[in-house]
Design a protein around this motif. Structure first.
Motif, PDB file in Angstrom:
ATOM      1  N   PHE A  54      46.055 -21.576  77.555  1.00 22.84           N
ATOM      2  CA  PHE A  54      45.753 -20.673  78.670  1.00 22.84           C
ATOM      3  C   PHE A  54      44.793 -21.337  79.650  1.00 22.84           C
ATOM      4  CE2 PHE A  54      42.164 -17.807  79.863  1.00 22.84           C
ATOM      5  CZ  PHE A  54      42.765 -17.196  80.952  1.00 22.84           C
ATOM      6  N   PHE A  55      43.740 -21.939  79.131  1.00 25.23           N
ATOM      7  CA  PHE A  55      42.743 -22.619  79.945  1.00 25.23           C
ATOM      8  C   PHE A  55      43.403 -23.731  80.776  1.00 25.23           C
ATOM      9  CE2 PHE A  55      39.613 -26.055  80.424  1.00 25.23           C
ATOM     10  CZ  PHE A  55      38.523 -25.377  80.940  1.00 25.23           C
ATOM     11  N   GLN A  56      44.252 -24.521  80.130  1.00 20.51           N
ATOM     12  CA  GLN A  56      44.909 -25.621  80.832  1.00 20.51           C
ATOM     13  C   GLN A  56      45.920 -25.115  81.855  1.00 20.51           C
ATOM     14  OE1 GLN A  56      46.403 -28.304  77.745  1.00 20.51           O
ATOM     15  NE2 GLN A  56      44.536 -27.931  76.582  1.00 20.51           N
ATOM     16  N   GLY A 109      35.761 -29.943  74.524  1.00 17.39           N
ATOM     17  CA  GLY A 109      36.656 -30.810  73.771  1.00 17.39           C
ATOM     18  C   GLY A 109      37.836 -30.059  73.189  1.00 17.39           C
ATOM     19  N   GLU A 110      37.604 -28.869  72.653  1.00 19.39           N
ATOM     20  CA  GLU A 110      38.682 -28.081  72.074  1.00 19.39           C
ATOM     21  C   GLU A 110      39.596 -27.511  73.152  1.00 19.39           C
ATOM     22  OE1 GLU A 110      39.283 -24.430  68.849  1.00 19.39           O
ATOM     23  OE2 GLU A 110      37.261 -25.059  69.436  1.00 19.39           O
ATOM     24  N   LEU A 111      39.023 -27.109  74.271  1.00 18.39           N
ATOM     25  CA  LEU A 111      39.829 -26.554  75.351  1.00 18.39           C
ATOM     26  C   LEU A 111      40.752 -27.597  75.964  1.00 18.39           C
ATOM     27  CD1 LEU A 111      37.166 -24.348  77.147  1.00 18.39           C
ATOM     28  CD2 LEU A 111      39.149 -23.543  75.863  1.00 18.39           C
ATOM     29  N   ARG A 112      40.376 -28.852  75.838  1.00 23.83           N
ATOM     30  CA  ARG A 112      41.188 -29.918  76.416  1.00 23.83           C
ATOM     31  C   ARG A 112      41.961 -30.674  75.341  1.00 23.83           C
ATOM     32  NH1 ARG A 112      40.382 -29.799  81.589  1.00 23.83           N
ATOM     33  NH2 ARG A 112      38.451 -28.973  82.426  1.00 23.83           N
ATOM     34  N   SER A 113      42.086 -30.054  74.174  1.00 29.17           N
ATOM     35  CA  SER A 113      42.954 -30.605  73.136  1.00 29.17           C
ATOM     36  C   SER A 113      44.362 -30.064  73.360  1.00 29.17           C
ATOM     37  CB  SER A 113      42.442 -30.214  71.752  1.00 29.17           C
ATOM     38  OG  SER A 113      42.502 -28.813  71.584  1.00 29.17           O
ATOM     39  N   SER A 114      45.305 -30.517  72.550  1.00 30.63           N
ATOM     40  CA  SER A 114      46.686 -30.127  72.797  1.00 30.63           C
ATOM     41  C   SER A 114      47.447 -29.928  71.505  1.00 30.63           C
ATOM     42  CB  SER A 114      47.383 -31.206  73.632  1.00 30.63           C
ATOM     43  OG  SER A 114      48.728 -30.879  73.846  1.00 30.63           O
ATOM     44  N   GLY A 143      53.795 -17.673  81.119  1.00 32.48           N
ATOM     45  CA  GLY A 143      53.761 -17.294  79.714  1.00 32.48           C
ATOM     46  C   GLY A 143      52.458 -17.687  79.051  1.00 32.48           C
ATOM     47  N   LEU A 144      51.998 -18.911  79.305  1.00 35.29           N
ATOM     48  CA  LEU A 144      50.734 -19.365  78.724  1.00 35.29           C
ATOM     49  C   LEU A 144      49.556 -18.583  79.307  1.00 35.29           C
ATOM     50  CD1 LEU A 144      51.290 -23.237  78.740  1.00 35.29           C
ATOM     51  CD2 LEU A 144      51.654 -21.634  76.854  1.00 35.29           C
ATOM     52  N   PHE A 145      49.679 -18.202  80.566  1.00 32.21           N
ATOM     53  CA  PHE A 145      48.615 -17.456  81.238  1.00 32.21           C
ATOM     54  C   PHE A 145      48.399 -16.090  80.587  1.00 32.21           C
ATOM     55  CE2 PHE A 145      46.624 -15.535  85.094  1.00 32.21           C
ATOM     56  CZ  PHE A 145      45.672 -16.515  85.311  1.00 32.21           C
ATOM     57  N   LEU A 146      49.462 -15.527  80.008  1.00 29.51           N
ATOM     58  CA  LEU A 146      49.351 -14.219  79.367  1.00 29.51           C
ATOM     59  C   LEU A 146      48.401 -14.222  78.173  1.00 29.51           C
ATOM     60  CD1 LEU A 146      53.082 -13.011  79.379  1.00 29.51           C
ATOM     61  CD2 LEU A 146      51.216 -12.182  80.809  1.00 29.51           C
ATOM     62  N   TRP A 147      48.238 -15.373  77.522  1.00 24.69           N
ATOM     63  CA  TRP A 147      47.336 -15.427  76.363  1.00 24.69           C
ATOM     64  C   TRP A 147      45.908 -15.035  76.727  1.00 24.69           C
ATOM     65  CZ3 TRP A 147      49.444 -15.421  71.854  1.00 24.69           C
ATOM     66  CH2 TRP A 147      50.588 -16.151  71.567  1.00 24.69           C
ATOM     67  N   VAL A 204      35.944 -17.557  82.892  1.00 30.10           N
ATOM     68  CA  VAL A 204      36.672 -17.883  81.665  1.00 30.10           C
ATOM     69  C   VAL A 204      35.931 -18.955  80.882  1.00 30.10           C
ATOM     70  CG1 VAL A 204      38.806 -18.882  80.754  1.00 30.10           C
ATOM     71  CG2 VAL A 204      38.905 -17.218  82.631  1.00 30.10           C
ATOM     72  N   GLU A 205      35.473 -19.982  81.585  1.00 26.99           N
ATOM     73  CA  GLU A 205      34.734 -21.063  80.916  1.00 26.99           C
ATOM     74  C   GLU A 205      33.484 -20.530  80.232  1.00 26.99           C
ATOM     75  OE1 GLU A 205      35.125 -25.246  82.999  1.00 26.99           O
ATOM     76  OE2 GLU A 205      34.621 -23.736  84.493  1.00 26.99           O
ATOM     77  N   VAL A 206      32.743 -19.677  80.924  1.00 28.48           N
ATOM     78  CA  VAL A 206      31.510 -19.116  80.356  1.00 28.48           C
ATOM     79  C   VAL A 206      31.821 -18.305  79.111  1.00 28.48           C
ATOM     80  CG1 VAL A 206      29.650 -17.453  80.752  1.00 28.48           C
ATOM     81  CG2 VAL A 206      30.214 -19.140  82.518  1.00 28.48           C
TER      82      VAL A 206
END
Length: 492
Positions: free
Chosen positions: A333-335, A473-478, A405-409, A461-463
């Motif tokens: 979602f973040f990405q 690091g986790e938000l930019r994992s895949s 679809g990812l944005f819905l998360w 969202v980041e906050v």
């Protein structure tokens, strides 16, 4: 395709195309398995499964303790037949995808160039100096990696795979790769980026891509026209890796139905049996999917009653951030949020100009209904839905459908918070501004409004995620496959 083999098949496809297009030839050595695991972001078992299939089909020789060697050979005629068939079945999507990538990937490449430091420029200048065909691909992959968005890398991987890595060491092909021209282009881009002349960077990227497309068309079109009747292959963006694929895709479909579709007026989901029948999946898949929806906060299973759902505007449960599935999908979602920020102005600006008047009027009706019913949170979503539904570019429709679809998360993050008045006011303001701009035919203004809305919400969202110990690091994992560069600097 079985879930557990999906990404081994993608890696198989990667090497298959590189053998058939002449990048790897008889006697060449493939990279070590640990390097491939890092490049593709997969396990060693996934890589080994792909290599075993290639060995079974006679492309490679693979023995314990020895390097993997290419044993595949083909004649010039065989190469030509394969290449013509490959591009013939992709002909309708090929140039559509080029235009789509211009709208979506070029802004992300520009962001990557903005983040480059002197050491980065030194490295890519070495690539420009050598200017092999593979160096050009490394050039763009390196730039995209600087944007630190694995979803963008995944998209680049899928697009490049669909195109078949054109021109890489294709000496058999009469279409000439002009190394000197590529070198000049790369140096022009780097000089403009170092001087922060971003208009020149953008225009150059687009000019170079369009020039390449024209060259491909001039060479291939006469050949492709001689192969009528070949079934066409559409571009499909594959994101989820292996086991989560079916469950997460179904969860996204149900989230849409909860917020925008048939379930939005219901208090409870249909029974597991009815859900399995409707979506053509097994009962165990439905159970796993409902568990994910419970964990993300969009639903709550009540013993002996059913699965209660939380509609848009209704206070929902806090996401279970101890769940790995929830954390991974929030990372996506973040990405996806970032991809929208980078691309929405270009994509929406073109969409609104090219839409039929009836489609604009339908969008306007939806926005006005949102305003009248107090559902203004849907207005941003309607802009994304219209893109996925009505863009004249089929690849944009595919990509934006996946992004939406990812944005819905992320919606349960908002629905579980107490302080929503500020967000609701911003939704009303956006809706009013979009209605006015559409009525006045200011379509570029609509695109800017959406981007401004996303830019304001992204820091919140980041906050929230950092406050809940989901860090950068986790938000930019895949959890999706993507083609990364290994440490190739030592080779230059």
């Amino acid at each position: 395709m079985k879930e557990g083999t999906q990404f081994s098949n993608l890696i198989y496809e990667y090497f298959f195309l590189r053998f058939r297009f002449g990048y790897y030839r008889y006697g060449d050595t493939l990279p070590a398995i640990d390097i491939l695991c890092h490049e593709f972001n997969v396990s060693d078992q996934t890589v080994k499964a792909a290599l075993r299939r290639l060995r079974a089909e006679g492309y490679i020789s693979m023995r314990n303790g020895q390097a993997t060697k290419v044993i595949f050979q083909q004649s010039k005629e065989e190469f030509g037949d394969f290449a013509v068939h490959f591009y013939s079945e992709r002909w309708e999507a090929f140039f559509d995808l080029y235009e789509s990538s211009e709208l979506i990937l070029v802004p992300i490449m520009m962001e990557g160039m903005r983040r480059m430091v002197p050491e980065d420029f030194q490295y890519v200048r070495k690539l420009a100096k050598r200017a092999f065909a593979e160096d050009l691909m490394q050039f763009f992959r390196y730039i995209l990696q600087k944007a630190e968005n694995p979803l963008a890398l995944n998209l680049f991987w899928e697009i490049t795979l669909f195109w078949g890595f054109p021109f890489a060491r294709m000496k058999q092909c009469q279409f000439c790769y002009d190394a000197e021209l590529v070198r000049q282009r790369m140096n022009t881009l780097l000089a403009a980026a170092q001087e922060k002349k971003w208009d020149i960077v953008r225009n150059s990227l687009i000019e170079y891509q369009r020039g390449d497309v024209s060259g491909v068309a001039a060479y291939l079109e006469p050949i492709v026209r001689r192969r009528p009747g070949i079934d066409q292959v559409s571009f499909v963006w594959r994101i989820y890796r292996e086991r989560p694929q079916l469950c997460c895709s179904l969860a996204i479909r149900i989230l849409y139905e909860i917020y925008m579709g048939e379930f939005r007026e219901q208090e409870y989901l249909p029974s597991y049996e009815k859900m399995a029948q409707r979506f053509n999946v097994s009962l165990s898949t439905v159970r796993r999917t409902i568990n994910v929806l419970n964990q993300v906060g969009a639903a709550e299973s009540v013993n002996g009653v059913g699965t209660r759902i939380f509609s848009m505007g209704e206070r929902c449960r806090e996401p279970d951030l101890s769940s790995l599935a929830v954390r991974q999908n929030l990372a996506l979602f973040f990405q996806s949020f970032e991809l929208l920020i980078y691309s929405c102005e270009e994509v929406l600006g073109r969409l609104l100009v090219e839409m039929r008047q009836s489609e604009r009027e339908e969008l306007l009706d939806c926005l006005e209904e949102n305003r009248n019913t107090g559902q203004c949170a849907k207005s941003l979503w309607h802009m994304l839905i219209w893109t996925a539904r009505y863009s004249t570019l089929s690849s944009v429709r595919e990509i934006y459908a996946r992004i939406f679809g990812l944005f819905l998360w992320g919606y349960p993050l908002r629905g579980s918070k107490n302080e929503t008045a500020k967000l609701e006011l911003a939704d009303v303001q956006l809706t009013d501004a979009l209605i006015q701009a559409l009525r006045e035919g200011e379509y570029a203004r609509c695109a800017v409004l959406v981007k401004e809305k996303l830019l304001k919400e992204f820091p919140m969202v980041e906050v929230y995620l950092r406050r809940n110990k989901i860090y950068e690091g986790e938000l930019r994992s895949s959890i999706s496959i993507r083609l990364m560069l290994t440490d190739v600097k030592k080779d230059l």
